[in-house]
Motif scaffolding. Sequence first.
Motif: not given
Length: 333
Positions: A22-26, A16-18, A98-102, A58-64
């Motif tokens: 991705t959607l936040a970054e875009l 879920v976090p990645p 939270f999805a940044l490599e560090p 679609r994946a994000a929508a599946s968790v609301g």
Amino acid sequence: MDARRQLMEYLTGKWVPPVLATLAELGVADELVAKPLTTSELGVRVGADSRALHRVLRAAASVGVFVEVGDGRFGLTETASLLRSDVPGSLRDAARMFALEPFWSPYAQLTETVRTGEPAFDQVFGMSIYEYLQANPGAAQIFGATVASFHSQALKAIIASHDFSPYQTVVDVGGGSGNLLIELLQAYPECRGVLLELDSVLPTASSTIAAAGLSDRIELVAGDFFAAVPAGDAYLVKSNLHNFGDDKALELLHVVRRGNAPVLVIETMIPAGNDPHYSKFDDIEMMTIAGGDDRTEQEWSELVTAAGFAVRAVLPADERFSILIADPIYVSS
């Protein structure tokens, strides 16, 4: 829910976090404010492949988070709206961070941290998180924005939970952008503030304070809180001590103790029992990334007492934060 399905949900939760990052970054949420759009339309606006974007949405929508409304169009949900960049309490930067490599790859070494007690971050990157952020200003900017957004909704509750009127000058030790002092001074017009922070943080703090119209009431002081603190009638130490193990946290409190004024430690406190609580996993984040500790009320009290303070009260502020108020102990010669 049966046990196997429940455990599978926990294990696959790493997906879920990645997706949200991705959607936040875009900046997808910002593009959907006016109306739902197709992924072809969104792809043009955010610079993404429409098919890949459809799969992620679609994946994000599946968790609301986001909703597919038909005809290949996606829209905002209440949760997705928090990924907008222009809303109070936005969590867009948190999703990105939270999805940044560090903040992601050290968890591959969590087992080693449990074996050794040493933070995985240092093992992976060869430096502490604080050294990393100093060397990587882009990551530091996202980190700072995340901290501010994570805590913004709690500030009013924190200020409302204690009477600050006895303090003429309040020093916020490591107070970031100054948001807590801003909230305090807006509630107490007779009060003045001092913000102690690193040189690198003060330009952002100065802008934030100026935007609130409080530049004439908040003094900015560049410094290291392990070295010295400015004089004041009370010291705020919010969400700093949990970044450190007991030895460093105690060192910081000893420096504050030299100020000879009450300290207000504002932290999350781990409750007893097996019920879920933010602090129980935040503690793992602290252990893995920073080498710090979230603590129980008793552990916080013992730490503050060891630094030469007497605990006066512990006040719940909201579902995450409490304020531990302690007075300096004076030993007669």
